[in-house]
Motif scaffolding. Structure first.
Motif, PDB file in Angstrom:
ATOM      1  N   PRO A 358       0.793  -1.187  -0.088  1.00 49.14           N
ATOM      2  CA  PRO A 358       0.107   0.028  -0.119  1.00 49.14           C
ATOM      3  C   PRO A 358       0.986   1.263   0.052  1.00 49.14           C
ATOM      4  O   PRO A 358       2.037   1.346   0.502  1.00 49.14           O
ATOM      5  N   TRP A 401      -2.641   0.766  -4.274  1.00 48.99           N
ATOM      6  CA  TRP A 401      -1.927  -0.448  -4.028  1.00 48.99           C
ATOM      7  C   TRP A 401      -1.030  -0.869  -5.288  1.00 48.99           C
ATOM      8  O   TRP A 401      -1.280  -0.751  -6.511  1.00 48.99           O
ATOM      9  N   SER A 412      -7.942   0.246  -6.604  1.00 52.93           N
ATOM     10  CA  SER A 412      -8.889   0.377  -5.389  1.00 52.93           C
ATOM     11  C   SER A 412     -10.226   0.684  -5.965  1.00 52.93           C
ATOM     12  O   SER A 412     -10.851   1.436  -6.602  1.00 52.93           O
TER      13      SER A 412
END
Length: 1014
Positions: A358, A401, A412
């Protein structure tokens, strides 16, 4: 590197052997030189202060290297911290501010110089030569002087500029008298003279260093700043400085620069001064002494999960975090006097050895994707912004990510959300309570609606002041590996077609939902929310993905949901008996729905039972909630994630390989005379293991394991190999046939297309896009066989068995539409046949035939396929279609028979005096088109919707009638051999035949007036 050192050493050695035998200098010229010049000394002063709202005149500064990067086509600064303030437009200081610069220089006057020509004789062994250079010797200089230049900012000046001039003498070498020497070269110094080193220079500078502000941008010390649901108090007293010693700002903001030495802090001028030529510049930015900090923190890394269809027995022992059961399906069988449902297939999301890393982003102004300026930071570690105390700002955060194993960013979905747990597993619930209670943090989850891939921003408001000078936030965005950037490694599949076997026949499907609103369970979701899908909320309550997988702490939401369920009906074989359950509490949650100022307890506690008043339930989280009774859709605030859906034939093991059928045509013409194989997308798609009898296919092999170099062999149980022969296309029957052997290094998600004797690296194929391959053969399924066919993939770990199904479960959707052109000749009905196999849209290169053997080239249409899932996403697939005006019969792989029925307009007089008539027709009529004869052609003059319309015909005359065309349209379902009734349009003429007030004016043209539907 060693070669460079050797060359330098040899050069030094040669030079050391050169000797200077003598140097003779001769005067060329002598006299005075005047270099008097006006020098500019410029001064610029500005001041910044707390952010007080939506201002675009912002001040930004980085103190570390901040390279620009682009992610999802969005620009970011790769930095963890930035300082942000608002430029002052008005203000008042406690006094005038004086800045002084002290300079030492030569006064205007003559330089006495002598030019010399120096000749040196040099020897290297027996070789001699001479060199000649010219030098300027300084005999006398103008006198030196020291001056102090003062700049005064008035007490109400927040932006000030001034330029002063100083008359000086420049060094002569600024005018070309170079080199400038105090002594001429000698034998020992040749070719260098003793340089003249004195310079004009800045020796010192001073400032007020620390002072008070009495007013800034309309606010006095102690005033309150409010906005976006938060508030801050301006510090009292409010001190300003330009020196790092007096506050939180990490650098001096008063600098002096020259055209020779660059920029220096006025407090760090070296003892030798700063030399200048013709320019001195003083820059001052006054900053508050006290600053606060707002930080955005990412979540922890999570494993990448890959979901695929497996046999139900393989899913028995699956448990998080190693795997999540996404869905289960089975078959319906008549046993005794009722139907029985047996689970046969399951979708399991398996944990891979690869991690999703992340990153957190923080946008200080509205980012580019929201129509703003795009000042945004991104970092693997927390990122933050420093703001002066008294600031109120609206910021944007996002979690992104990255799949480091393949160097791609993943999406996402659907948005970014505030979370009560940070990347270190620390619970921030108490911090949010305090920040919200003091009106320093305001957040409300925004409606999920980010359907396009990219950066998903979430807005939040913050304030910092003396009572609360640091706000910490943590963020989460559900990872969606199906969409990748900058390249798509492999097409993700959201659902896969499955086969439900009824009494030994692969044709029937159990259905789910309310009677009359049911859909067949012929597709199984591959991509869905993992935590909610695996844990039955009725039994376990809602579970938090990051708690289950990573072990992060949670909060507890004490609320019972009333969820709608459908039970299996043994009398019909469908899931249609409506029931419900109450969920188990507490629910494990970690994402607040809101953080606000006024306490309002909403059933949320910490581990110790402490009640929390920020909301952890709201209706606008992502769509992980099943149907509820009485519309209670406040979602609990759990984290969850999506797996990467890989469509594959069902394997007998949890293989590191996935295998997918790709429809392949041998040629692309009505009469197949050439051999030009083409693979048709999507590849992969939701129909991984379904084939037509006697049709061509290739295989898409996907690797899902750790990188390795290995040889893979593929075998197919039976079928034909079609290849180019001397007499054209040749067919050869094969059994347990080795298609191809592939030796290469396989990385995660690498894929190849494979056929008889050939393979090709994977290229993503969207629906209806062909990929032509230079292949010598194509595999064709058996023509007179329906049922399973086995495929074996053999690698260094053994043999992996897969199965696909040859099916003749063909069906059609028939859509008709009446053409209503601008110029009309005769009624024409467009009939489009859409091809289905196993109840889902399907494509292969099958040509259509009409009456009398009339042949039509196959056509490909993009269609959507949606599975029953909480996520609700759809796949887009290729579907075979054929469109023309069929009469009597049509054949698209199998035959359909047509029977015609005609819809002819019926005209009924309603009110003769007003000229009102009804126009209506039997059959599936959606409306009417009206035409008038103009210059020998029927020209469209209007349309009306509805199967019955009311028309004013008082000005429609017999010599100029109106032609009425019913707009007929149908959607029908059929199977091979069915007799289908097709409604076709017939026309009628409309004109008045009665007496009314308008009468029949000679030569008048007809006018159509549609009154309304009837």
């Amino acid at each position: 590197m060693w070669r460079l050192i050797l060359i330098l050493a040899l050069t030094a050695l040669v030079w050391a052997q050169i000797t200077v035998e003598n140097v003779n200098c001769t005067k060329v010229w002598g006299g005075n030189v005047d270099t008097s010049q006006d020098v500019s000394i410029s001064f610029h002063f500005s001041a910044v202060g707390p952010i007080m709202g939506a201002s675009f005149d912002r001040f930004y500064t980085f103190f570390t290297d901040a390279p620009k990067v682009t992610v999802w086509n969005t620009p970011f600064y790769n930095a963890t911290q930035i300082y942000m303030a608002e430029y002052l437009t008005s203000g008042e200081w406690e006094k005038d501010l004086n800045y002084k610069v002290m300079v030492e220089y030569w006064k205007p006057g003559p330089w006495t110089l002598t030019q010399y020509m120096c000749t040196a004789k040099l020897r290297y062994g027996d070789l001699t030569w001479t060199e000649i250079n010219y030098y300027w010797l300084v005999n006398a200089t103008p006198p030196r002087e020291t001056s102090t230049i003062t700049f005064t900012i008035p007490y109400n000046g927040v932006s000030y500029s001034e330029t002063k001039t100083l008359r000086i003498s420049l060094r002569p070498d600024k005018r070309g008298y170079s080199p400038l020497c105090t002594q001429l070269p000698t034998k020992s110094t040749w070719p260098d003279c003793t340089q003249f080193s004195d310079k004009n220079k800045v020796t010192k500078a001073s400032s007020p260093e620390l002072w008070r502000a009495l007013m800034i941008n309309g606010k006095k010390p102690g005033d309150k700043v409010e906005g976006y649901g938060v508030e801050a108090v301006i510090p009292s007293p409010l001190y300003y400085t330009d020196r790092r010693l007096y506050g939180d700002y990490p650098i001096d903001t008063a600098t002096v620069s020259t055209d020779e030495t660059g920029s220096w802090s006025i407090y760090d001028i070296p003892s030798g001064g700063l030399s200048f030529g013709m320019l001195i510049n003083v820059e001052v930015t006054a900053v508050p002494t006290k600053w606060g900090y707002v930080e955005a923190r990412p979540p922890k890394s999570v494993p990448l999960y890959i979901s695929r269809v497996v046999g139900a027995s393989s899913a028995v022992n699956i448990a998080p975090p190693e795997g999540f059961i996404i869905s289960q399906e089975g078959n319906v069988t008549w046993v005794g006097n009722s139907w029985m449902f047996n689970g046969t297939l399951a979708v399991v999301a398996y944990k891979t050895p690869f991690s999703l890393t992340p990153y957190v982003a923080l946008a200080l102004d509205p980012p580019l994707s929201l129509g703003g300026g795009g000042i945004a930071l991104i970092g693997r570690t927390p990122v933050g912004v420093h703001m002066p105390l008294g600031s109120v700002a609206y910021l944007y955060a996002a979690v992104l990510w990255r799949l480091d194993a393949r160097g791609v960013w993943i999406n996402s979905y659907p948005g970014t959300y505030l979370r009560a747990v940070d990347q270190g597993g620390r619970l921030l619930a108490d911090h949010y309570e305090e920040a919200g209670g003091k009106a320093k943090l305001s957040y409300s989850v925004q409606k999920s609606g980010w359907y396009t891939a990219g950066v998903k921003w979430a807005g939040f408001a913050v304030a910092v002041d003396g009572s609360f000078n640091a706000v910490t936030t943590a963020w989460y965005a559900p990872p969606d590996p199906c969409r990748q950037w900058p390249s798509q490694l492999l097409q993700c599949v959201y659902s896969q077609h499955v086969f439900t076997k009824v009494n030994g026949t692969w044709v029937g499907y159990s259905r789910a939902g309310k009677p009359g609103q049911q859909g067949p369970i012929n597709k199984i979701p591959l991509v869905d929310w993992m935590a909610v899908s695996h844990y039955n909320p009725c039994t376990y309550g809602f579970k938090d993905f990051m708690n289950v997988v990573i072990g992060d702490p949670v909060l507890y939401y004490w609320y019972k949901y009333h969820i709608i369920l459908y039970a299996f009906n043994p009398q019909t074989g469908n899931w249609e008996i409506e029931s419900s359950c109450y969920t188990k509490v507490p629910h494990y949650v970690s994402m607040p729905g809101s953080v606000y100022r006024d306490p309002n307890y909403i059933d949320t506690t910490k581990t110790d039972g402490t009640r929390l008043y920020h909301q952890t339930a709201q209706g606008d989280f992502y769509n992980y909630s099943p149907g509820v009774v009485d519309g209670d859709n406040r979602l609990p605030g759990i984290t969850d994630a999506l797996p990467f859906g890989v469509a594959s034939m069902v394997s007998n093991s949890t293989s590191t390989w996935a295998l997918y059928l790709v429809p392949t045509t041998v040629c692309n013409s009505l009469i197949c005379t050439d051999f030009r194989p083409a693979l048709w997308g999507p590849a992969p798609g939701p129909t991984a293991d379904l084939a037509l009898p006697g049709a061509g296919y290739s295989f898409l092999l996907v690797y899902l394991g750790k990188p390795k170099t290995t040889t893979v062999r593929m075998y197919v149980e039976m079928g034909y190999v079609v290849s180019r022969g001397r007499g054209g296309v040749e067919y050869r029957w094969v059994r347990n046939y080795k298609l191809q052997e592939v030796t290469k290094r396989w990385n995660f998600l690498d894929a190849v297309y494979i056929g008889p004797g050939w393979y090709q690296d994977y290229t993503p194929l969207p629906p209806c896009q062909p990929l032509y391959v230079d292949a010598g053969g194509v595999y064709v399924t058996p023509a007179n066989w329906t049922g399973p066919i086995q495929v074996v993939v053999e690698d260094d770990e053994g043999r992996h068995h897969f199965v696909f199904l040859v099916s003749n479960d063909v069906s059609y959707r028939i859509k008709t539409m009446t053409e209503a052109p601008l110029l009309f000749n005769a009624p024409r009905l467009d009939i489009t046949l859409f091809f289905y196999l196993g109840g889902v849209p399907y494509f292969h290169g099958v040509n259509a035939f009409g009456e009398g053997g009339r042949q039509t080239q196959f056509s490909c249409t993009s269609a959507s396929v949606k599975a029953r899932s909480l996520l609700g996403e759809a796949d887009y697939v290729s579907q075979l279609s054929a469109a023309t005006d069929y009469w009597g019969e049509a054949e698209l792989w199998a035959r359909l028979n047509f029977m015609n029925s005609f819809a002819k307009p019926r005209i009924e007089l309603v009110d003769p005096l007003r000229g009102l008539v009804k126009v209506k027709a039997d059959g599936p009529v959606a409306g009417f088109a009206f035409y008038a004869q103009r210059n020998g052609t029927w020209v469209k003059i209007g349309e009306a919707s509805g199967s019955c319309v009311l028309v004013n015909a008082s000005r429609i005359f017999p010599w100029d009638p109106i032609l009425v065309l019913p707009l007929v349209g149908q959607e029908l379902a059929a199977r091979p051999g069915d007799m289908v009734t097709i409604w076709r349009p017939e026309t009628a003429l409309l004109f008045k035949t009665w007496a009314d007030l308008v009468g029949y004016p000679k030569g008048a043209r007809s006018v159509l007036v549609v009154v309304r539907s009837c």
